[in-house]
Motif scaffolding. Structure first.
Motif, PDB file in Angstrom:
ATOM      1  N   GLY A  83      35.099  35.942  37.977  1.00  0.00           N
ATOM      2  CA  GLY A  83      35.131  37.034  38.943  1.00  0.00           C
ATOM      3  C   GLY A  83      36.309  36.979  39.879  1.00  0.00           C
ATOM      4  O   GLY A  83      36.767  38.008  40.380  1.00  0.00           O
ATOM      5  N   SER A  84      36.842  35.778  40.128  1.00  0.00           N
ATOM      6  CA  SER A  84      37.969  35.644  41.059  1.00  0.00           C
ATOM      7  C   SER A  84      39.315  35.933  40.401  1.00  0.00           C
ATOM      8  O   SER A  84      40.334  35.997  41.095  1.00  0.00           O
ATOM      9  CB  SER A  84      37.986  34.229  41.648  1.00  0.00           C
ATOM     10  N   ASP A  85      39.338  36.093  39.078  1.00  0.00           N
ATOM     11  CA  ASP A  85      40.600  36.402  38.401  1.00  0.00           C
ATOM     12  C   ASP A  85      41.122  37.755  38.857  1.00  0.00           C
ATOM     13  O   ASP A  85      40.350  38.694  39.074  1.00  0.00           O
ATOM     14  CB  ASP A  85      40.403  36.412  36.885  1.00  0.00           C
ATOM     15  N   GLU A  86      42.430  37.854  38.980  1.00  0.00           N
ATOM     16  CA  GLU A  86      43.053  39.089  39.450  1.00  0.00           C
ATOM     17  C   GLU A  86      43.678  39.851  38.292  1.00  0.00           C
ATOM     18  O   GLU A  86      44.226  39.251  37.361  1.00  0.00           O
ATOM     19  CB  GLU A  86      44.110  38.782  40.512  1.00  0.00           C
TER      20      GLU A  86
ATOM     21  N   VAL B  60      33.451  46.555  38.095  1.00  0.00           N
ATOM     22  CA  VAL B  60      33.358  47.800  37.328  1.00  0.00           C
ATOM     23  C   VAL B  60      34.396  47.870  36.216  1.00  0.00           C
ATOM     24  O   VAL B  60      34.250  48.670  35.285  1.00  0.00           O
ATOM     25  CB  VAL B  60      33.521  49.026  38.260  1.00  0.00           C
ATOM     26  N   PHE B  61      35.429  47.031  36.273  1.00  0.00           N
ATOM     27  CA  PHE B  61      36.517  47.142  35.300  1.00  0.00           C
ATOM     28  C   PHE B  61      36.042  46.887  33.878  1.00  0.00           C
ATOM     29  O   PHE B  61      36.448  47.571  32.941  1.00  0.00           O
ATOM     30  CB  PHE B  61      37.650  46.175  35.658  1.00  0.00           C
ATOM     31  N   THR B  62      35.181  45.888  33.689  1.00  0.00           N
ATOM     32  CA  THR B  62      34.744  45.540  32.341  1.00  0.00           C
ATOM     33  C   THR B  62      33.674  46.477  31.804  1.00  0.00           C
ATOM     34  O   THR B  62      33.298  46.376  30.638  1.00  0.00           O
ATOM     35  CB  THR B  62      34.205  44.100  32.309  1.00  0.00           C
ATOM     36  N   THR B  63      33.156  47.378  32.640  1.00  0.00           N
ATOM     37  CA  THR B  63      32.132  48.315  32.173  1.00  0.00           C
ATOM     38  C   THR B  63      32.732  49.618  31.646  1.00  0.00           C
ATOM     39  O   THR B  63      31.996  50.469  31.153  1.00  0.00           O
ATOM     40  CB  THR B  63      31.149  48.653  33.313  1.00  0.00           C
ATOM     41  N   LEU B  64      34.053  49.775  31.752  1.00  0.00           N
ATOM     42  CA  LEU B  64      34.681  51.034  31.362  1.00  0.00           C
ATOM     43  C   LEU B  64      34.771  51.148  29.847  1.00  0.00           C
ATOM     44  O   LEU B  64      34.858  50.151  29.134  1.00  0.00           O
ATOM     45  CB  LEU B  64      36.082  51.141  31.972  1.00  0.00           C
ATOM     46  N   GLY B  65      34.761  52.386  29.369  1.00  0.00           N
ATOM     47  CA  GLY B  65      34.930  52.639  27.950  1.00  0.00           C
ATOM     48  C   GLY B  65      36.361  52.404  27.513  1.00  0.00           C
ATOM     49  O   GLY B  65      37.248  52.069  28.308  1.00  0.00           O
TER      50      GLY B  65
ATOM     51  N   ARG C  31      40.698  41.603  42.445  1.00  0.00           N
ATOM     52  CA  ARG C  31      39.830  40.644  41.772  1.00  0.00           C
ATOM     53  C   ARG C  31      38.927  41.370  40.776  1.00  0.00           C
ATOM     54  O   ARG C  31      38.544  42.510  40.990  1.00  0.00           O
ATOM     55  CB  ARG C  31      38.964  39.906  42.787  1.00  0.00           C
ATOM     56  N   LEU C  32      38.572  40.685  39.715  1.00  0.00           N
ATOM     57  CA  LEU C  32      37.749  41.308  38.687  1.00  0.00           C
ATOM     58  C   LEU C  32      36.360  41.656  39.216  1.00  0.00           C
ATOM     59  O   LEU C  32      35.763  42.643  38.808  1.00  0.00           O
ATOM     60  CB  LEU C  32      37.639  40.375  37.478  1.00  0.00           C
ATOM     61  N   SER C  33      35.848  40.849  40.140  1.00  0.00           N
ATOM     62  CA  SER C  33      34.511  41.087  40.684  1.00  0.00           C
ATOM     63  C   SER C  33      34.537  41.906  41.964  1.00  0.00           C
ATOM     64  O   SER C  33      33.538  41.987  42.678  1.00  0.00           O
ATOM     65  CB  SER C  33      33.825  39.744  40.969  1.00  0.00           C
TER      66      SER C  33
ATOM     67  N   LYS D  98      47.000  29.456  38.902  1.00  0.00           N
ATOM     68  CA  LYS D  98      48.278  29.867  39.472  1.00  0.00           C
ATOM     69  C   LYS D  98      48.804  31.154  38.851  1.00  0.00           C
ATOM     70  O   LYS D  98      49.710  31.772  39.387  1.00  0.00           O
ATOM     71  CB  LYS D  98      49.310  28.749  39.288  1.00  0.00           C
ATOM     72  N   LYS D  99      48.242  31.514  37.706  1.00  0.00           N
ATOM     73  CA  LYS D  99      48.693  32.741  37.065  1.00  0.00           C
ATOM     74  C   LYS D  99      48.422  33.918  37.990  1.00  0.00           C
ATOM     75  O   LYS D  99      47.349  34.043  38.563  1.00  0.00           O
ATOM     76  CB  LYS D  99      47.960  32.948  35.739  1.00  0.00           C
ATOM     77  N   GLN D 100      49.378  34.799  38.098  1.00  0.00           N
ATOM     78  CA  GLN D 100      49.246  35.897  39.051  1.00  0.00           C
ATOM     79  C   GLN D 100      48.201  36.901  38.617  1.00  0.00           C
ATOM     80  O   GLN D 100      47.437  37.391  39.439  1.00  0.00           O
ATOM     81  CB  GLN D 100      50.598  36.577  39.234  1.00  0.00           C
ATOM     82  N   VAL D 101      48.173  37.215  37.343  1.00  0.00           N
ATOM     83  CA  VAL D 101      47.194  38.188  36.868  1.00  0.00           C
ATOM     84  C   VAL D 101      46.638  37.715  35.536  1.00  0.00           C
ATOM     85  O   VAL D 101      47.274  36.974  34.801  1.00  0.00           O
ATOM     86  CB  VAL D 101      47.807  39.597  36.687  1.00  0.00           C
TER      87      VAL D 101
END
Length: 709
Positions: free
Chosen positions: A359-362, A430-435, A380-382, A334-337
């Motif tokens: 992956g479905s987490d926002e 791609v978010f978790t691959t950033l420096g 979404r993270l994925s 239920k957490k929004q983000v």
């Protein structure tokens, strides 16, 4: 034993211990591995069944693996005397493999289940092939020890012959062999070890859909089909496991009856669901169909096999678990983000305990335009890059600052040093691959060359650090707690997916990439804090505090932050500060020299390996070195030869994953203090402000102590 048998054994041992002549790049440090294309990463013959996409062009997997390059200074040096590895399978050879047969008395049992926090092998010290004391003394590579006596004291070797748990075979036949083992029809291989090996590594050579299909087929076999299949498997056992006129240890002890076969299928299915529970829940209906279908088949068989009633009830509970999340999981969803630790927007967000990302987490994320204005999207993270660009285009459509709607947009990652990487529309997560200080830009292709880092990433403002007002003990405690939260969130299968599949993996190694980000962040945090301090006495004080923080992290067995702090102090921009280091008391200089010796990469990181083998759980390892070992094991021997799977390699990969499991076999005592100063330190440690532009750091260093001083 006659003369011919002796000669055959000698030739076998010689083949196992020989060092084939192969490309020297295989044995160079990880720094070389990171520069290779995907063709080099998958040169072991590719993956069958669509596990990996050979036509991907190579950029996706390389980008996902590139996050490891942020800690590459740890691997920069190697011993000139280091030996070459014995290839279990030469990458360039087209000759049939000379893998040893699985003969001898069987492997030592792993006492705990695959999902247990602390299962070791055999009851002895559980160690990776790369941690072998014999290899450390001889400076050999990760996979030389495969003969009698096991690997590094693990007790997993097969006496009398090679150390292969199963001989090379096709993926489907390996699945059948695991079913035979689960039914107690194989005595040459330890059931628990074999089952754990297969569960941890089968995504490398067998798709989940095909694995589930084989289990359903085997469960549904009627009596006639079972007898025919049993006869074929018995004949193969005689051929592959040394069968002769009489009974051999590889031969089946009779044919499984219907109940035994179904029981074996259910046991393997329960182990699969237990190992991949969180990942299967994430996939929803795609994965839930398998336990449902298996449950329906089992219910229909209850009238013929009433002894399966307990297993059917257990299978029913599994279908409910995968379809109906618990109340806690529902509340969490239920957490929004879900904030990444570099995307905290509120102070209360960073104080919450870390949970594993799915992956479905926002998350909220800023996407910049060439003029450095930005839009904030919720994604979404994925999410695929194409979906991210669609969200950006929708935001820009209603923006007053964007009178003209952009045309064809591309998504670009721009580092603080100005380096650019263009994502493909099909790229995911791609978010978790950033420096550390890398930002996403959306622009038209013609604007790519005009993209510049954000002004705050190029310019810096000197000033006193908040760290002066915090105790080293408090900072070290918060570093350890946060590292443990991040490390505990990493599913053990993520290590395998990260090295073997890259972006083609079915399950993204999101949490593992965040651990790598944290390691890089702590390194740059150390350099940033020291170089922003203008006062020499205060700089010396900071230097002392960081050495004390490193000592406390080591004392609490957090080797991730310990080595990250040491590497941060070894940054060229910091190590050149002669006046600062000369002002350091001799006691601290001597202590730091000891820490540097632990970070010394010579002799395959012997000092570090000696240290970690002397520790007991819980502990936090230096994760990049674990990935280096897995990378070396992956690239130094083939996964396939034709359609045959090198299961010896799979066994060694699983051993290394069991090492990681053992590190987390005990829980770390977490802090519960809630004083204002405590919460302030906690928030500071969890949202570090760092400079990761090495050129900027060096300029800051030269301004503090010019070269002619």
């Amino acid at each position: 034993m006659n003369c011919c048998q002796v000669k055959t054994m000698v030739r076998t041992v010689s083949m196992q211990m020989s060092f084939p002549e192969t490309d020297n790049d295989v044995y160079r440090p990880l720094e070389k591995f990171l520069k290779k294309q995907t063709t080099a990463l998958t040169r072991a013959g590719g993956f069958v069944g669509g596990v990996a996409d050979k036509a991907s062009g190579g950029t996706g997997a390389s980008r996902r693996r590139a996050s490891l390059s942020r800690v590459v200074p740890f691997f920069r040096e190697t011993s000139p005397e280091s030996g070459q590895a014995r290839e279990v399978f030469s990458p360039d050879s087209e000759d049939p493999p000379s893998w040893p047969s699985a003969t001898g008395p069987g492997l030592v049992t792993v006492p705990n289940s695959a999902n247990s926090s602390g299962s070791g092998s055999g009851g002895g010290d559980v160690r990776s092939p790369s941690l072998s004391s014999d290899e450390q003394s001889s400076e050999a590579s990760l996979i030389t020890e495969t003969s009698v006596g096991g690997v590094g004291g693990v007790g997993v070797g097969v006496g009398g012959g090679g150390g292969t748990p199963l001989p090379p075979d096709t993926p489907d036949n390996l699945t059948l062999a695991v079913l035979d083992s689960a039914a107690g029809k194989r005595t040459a291989v330890c059931t628990e070890t074999l089952l754990d090996d297969f569960m941890l590594t089968h995504p490398i050579f067998l798709t989940a859909d095909r694995f589930q299909q084989v289990l359903l087929q085997q469960f549904s076999l009627d009596t006639e089909g079972k007898e025919v299949e049993g006869g074929r498997r018995e004949a193969e056992g005689e051929r592959k496991y040394g069968g002769g006129g009489g009974e051999t240890e590889g031969e089946s002890e009779g044919v499984m009856d219907g109940a035994e076969r179904k029981q074996a299928v259910l046991n393997v299915a329960f182990r699969y669901l237990d190992t991949y529970r969180e990942l299967l829940q994430e996939e929803g209906e795609r994965s839930n169909s398998f336990p449902k279908e298996l449950y329906l088949c089992a219910v229909q068989e209850l009238s013929r096999y009433p002894e399966l009633v307990e297993d059917v009830l257990k299978l029913q509970r599994w279908t409910e678990i995968l379809n109906c999340p618990s109340d806690e999981e529902k509340e969490s969803r239920k957490k929004q983000v879900r904030p990444l630790f570099r995307h905290f927007r509120r102070i209360d967000a960073c104080l919450q305990p870390r949970e594993a990302f799915r992956g479905s987490d926002e998350i909220f994320c800023r996407v910049y335009t060439p003029d450095h204005s930005y839009v904030t999207i919720r994604s979404r993270l994925s999410c695929r890059v194409g979906e991210i660009l669609a969200l950006v285009r929708e935001k820009l459509q209603y923006s007053e600052d964007q009178p003209v709607l952009p045309g064809n947009l591309i998504l670009v990652a721009v580092t603080s040093a100005g380096e650019k990487a263009v994502f493909r529309p099909s790229d995911e997560a791609v978010f978790t691959t950033l420096g550390v200080n890398t930002h996403l830009f959306a622009c038209e292709p013609s604007e790519l060359e005009s993209l510049l880092p954000l002004p705050e990433e190029i310019h810096w403002t000197p000033g006193d650090s908040k760290l002066h007002d915090m105790s080293a003990e408090e900072v070290a405690n918060q570093l350890v707690v946060f590292d443990w939260e991040l490390f505990s969130c990493v599913h053990e299968v993520e290590f395998v997916c990260y090295v073997f599949h890259g972006e083609q993996s079915r399950w993204r190694p999101l949490n593992l990439e965040l651990v790598l980000q944290r390691c890089s962040e702590v390194q740059h945090w150390v350099a940033t804090e020291i170089l922003q301090c203008q006062s020499l006495p205060k700089r010396i004080q900071l230097l002392r505090k960081f050495i004390k923080i490193a000592a406390l992290c080591k004392q609490q067995q957090d080797l991730l932050s310990f080595l990250a702090v040491v590497l941060g102090l070894d940054n060229p921009a910091v190590s050149r500060l002669r006046l600062t280091w000369e002002g350091l008391p001799g006691k601290f200089r001597k202590q730091f020299q000891q820490f540097e010796s632990i970070a010394d990469p010579s002799r395959n990181h012997k000092s570090y390996r000696d240290l970690i083998t002397s520790l007991r759980p819980p502990l936090i390892p230096f994760t990049p070195l674990l990935l280096k070992d897995l990378t070396f094991l992956h690239e130094s021997c083939k996964t396939f030869h034709g359609e045959l799977v090198n299961f010896e390699k799979m066994h060694k990969v699983a051993e290394m994953v069991r090492i990681i499991r053992r590190y987390r076999s005990s829980q770390l005592a977490m802090d519960t203090e809630t004083s204002p100063s405590h919460l302030q330190t906690k928030a500071y440690v969890r949202q570090l402000q760092v400079i990761d532009n090495q050129n900027l750091l060096f300029d800051m260093s030269c301004k503090l102590e010019p070269k002619d001083t």
